[in-house]
Design a protein around this motif. Structure first.
Motif, PDB file in Angstrom:
ATOM      1  N   GLU A  82     139.190  -4.726  70.083  1.00  0.00           N
ATOM      2  CA  GLU A  82     137.932  -4.762  69.953  1.00  0.00           C
ATOM      3  C   GLU A  82     137.376  -3.557  69.184  1.00  0.00           C
ATOM      4  O   GLU A  82     136.345  -3.637  68.369  1.00  0.00           O
ATOM      5  CB  GLU A  82     137.171  -5.080  71.177  1.00  0.00           C
ATOM      6  N   LYS A  96     130.389  -0.936  75.720  1.00  0.00           N
ATOM      7  CA  LYS A  96     129.562  -1.670  76.370  1.00  0.00           C
ATOM      8  C   LYS A  96     127.903  -1.291  75.617  1.00  0.00           C
ATOM      9  O   LYS A  96     127.118  -2.257  75.582  1.00  0.00           O
ATOM     10  CB  LYS A  96     129.318  -1.845  77.901  1.00  0.00           C
ATOM     11  N   GLN A  97     128.194  -0.135  75.356  1.00  0.00           N
ATOM     12  CA  GLN A  97     126.774   0.525  74.855  1.00  0.00           C
ATOM     13  C   GLN A  97     126.939   0.448  73.262  1.00  0.00           C
ATOM     14  O   GLN A  97     125.751   0.994  72.943  1.00  0.00           O
ATOM     15  CB  GLN A  97     126.666   1.927  75.234  1.00  0.00           C
ATOM     16  N   LYS A  98     127.881  -0.214  72.819  1.00  0.00           N
ATOM     17  CA  LYS A  98     127.975  -0.396  71.259  1.00  0.00           C
ATOM     18  C   LYS A  98     128.247   0.858  70.568  1.00  0.00           C
ATOM     19  O   LYS A  98     127.730   1.093  69.456  1.00  0.00           O
ATOM     20  CB  LYS A  98     126.905  -1.116  70.696  1.00  0.00           C
ATOM     21  N   ILE A 117     130.973   2.192  69.163  1.00  0.00           N
ATOM     22  CA  ILE A 117     132.238   1.780  68.852  1.00  0.00           C
ATOM     23  C   ILE A 117     133.099   3.107  68.455  1.00  0.00           C
ATOM     24  O   ILE A 117     134.312   2.856  68.813  1.00  0.00           O
ATOM     25  CB  ILE A 117     132.192   0.896  67.546  1.00  0.00           C
TER      26      ILE A 117
END
Length: 307
Positions: free
Chosen positions: A270, A240-242, A244
């Motif tokens: 994802e 969610k904070q990107k 990855i």
């Protein structure tokens, strides 16, 4: 007892109160207080009743003239920010720090998200041994100070934003995160301290308060390192904070512990993890090299770090 009982170079360590306590420069109120209580128990005279008199006096002197002043400085918001400002200024003015520490050099080679994760794990590793042998306190604290300076050199934004996460994030409109909380887990019916951290993390995730969720989940993992649910949720938070790469590491670990973890399976695609297959993405290779480096350090110090 006079402060002259301690070598002057030890007292100079108070210029970095975070290093004296053995915590990162992004530690919040709860982490600072928790660490202070841990050190109070570790250096209490009752723990040194079987030690020689000089060792008892040394433990008392360290607590009175180093630990207490450092805590007094960090428990006040304004003094804490002043300490950060002074350390950042020192970090930017000082000569290259990489030559002082192999771990510091490793951090400087990483991306910002990787460096942040590695930095906190390295601090935790050093903190484990910082006060086990009082004779080694000075050297270990120096290493922590070096890591703090490297981190501050890499992170130019004011750390106030991290320490005031609650007030800032509450003003931002965040879409609620959908979590399935009735999934099967390995958690026992009796509520443990780890589960309390996990439950608080879930509430922070629902509110979109990512830094607070990360802190709670790391505490949960330290207490129960084999619970896949904690890793899966931490992976989701990083996603969610990107971040990855970091999300991939934790979701991968969740599936390694429990291939049927529903939350990890849901978000695995994802982060480009194919369930049922052994993947070795670049970020996982980096994470493993980081773990190996810290493990070698821990072996030299006579302790082990679980990953």
């Amino acid at each position: 007892m006079s402060q002259t009982f301690l070598p002057p170079k030890w007292l100079q360590q108070l210029c970095d109160p975070y290093a004296v306590l053995g915590i990162s420069v992004i530690a919040g109120d709860r982490q600072i207080l928790k660490r202070y209580h841990t050190l109070a128990k570790l250096l209490h005279p009752d723990r040194h009743t079987k030690s020689s008199k000089p060792d008892q006096e040394l433990a008392t002197a360290i607590f009175s003239h180093l630990i207490n002043p450092a805590y007094e400085q960090l428990k006040h918001q304004e003094k804490r920010l002043m300490a950060i400002a002074m350390l950042r200024s020192f970090a930017l003015e000082q000569k290259p720090l990489s030559s002082q520490s192999a771990i510091a050099e490793k951090i400087l080679e990483m991306s910002t998200p990787q460096a942040e994760l590695f930095y906190e794990e390295a601090i935790a590793c050093y903190a484990e041994d910082q006060y086990k042998s009082l004779d080694q306190f000075y050297q270990v604290t120096q290493q922590i100070n070096t890591l703090n300076l490297v981190y501050l050199r890499l992170h130019k934004p004011d750390l106030q934003s991290t320490q005031k996460a609650v007030s800032i994030l509450s003003k931002v409109e965040v879409k609620p995160v959908e979590l399935t909380l009735n999934q099967k887990t390995d958690v026992k019916p009796v509520v443990t301290y780890a589960q309390r951290h996990y439950q608080r993390a879930i509430e922070y995730v629902k509110l979109g308060k990512w830094p607070l969720a990360v802190s709670e989940l790391r505490d949960a993992i330290k207490l129960e390192p084999n619970n896949s649910d904690y890793y899966a949720l931490l992976g989701l938070v990083h996603l969610k904070q990107k971040f990855i790469g970091m999300a991939r590491v934790y979701i991968h670990q969740a599936l390694k512990l429990n291939p049927q973890n529903s939350l990890a399976l849901k978000y695995a695609p994802e982060v480009k993890i194919q369930s049922g297959k052994n993947t070795n993405p670049k970020s996982m290779a980096t994470a493993m090299s980081i773990a190996a480096l810290l493990s070698r350090f821990a072996q030299k110090k006579g302790s082990q770090v679980k990953w």
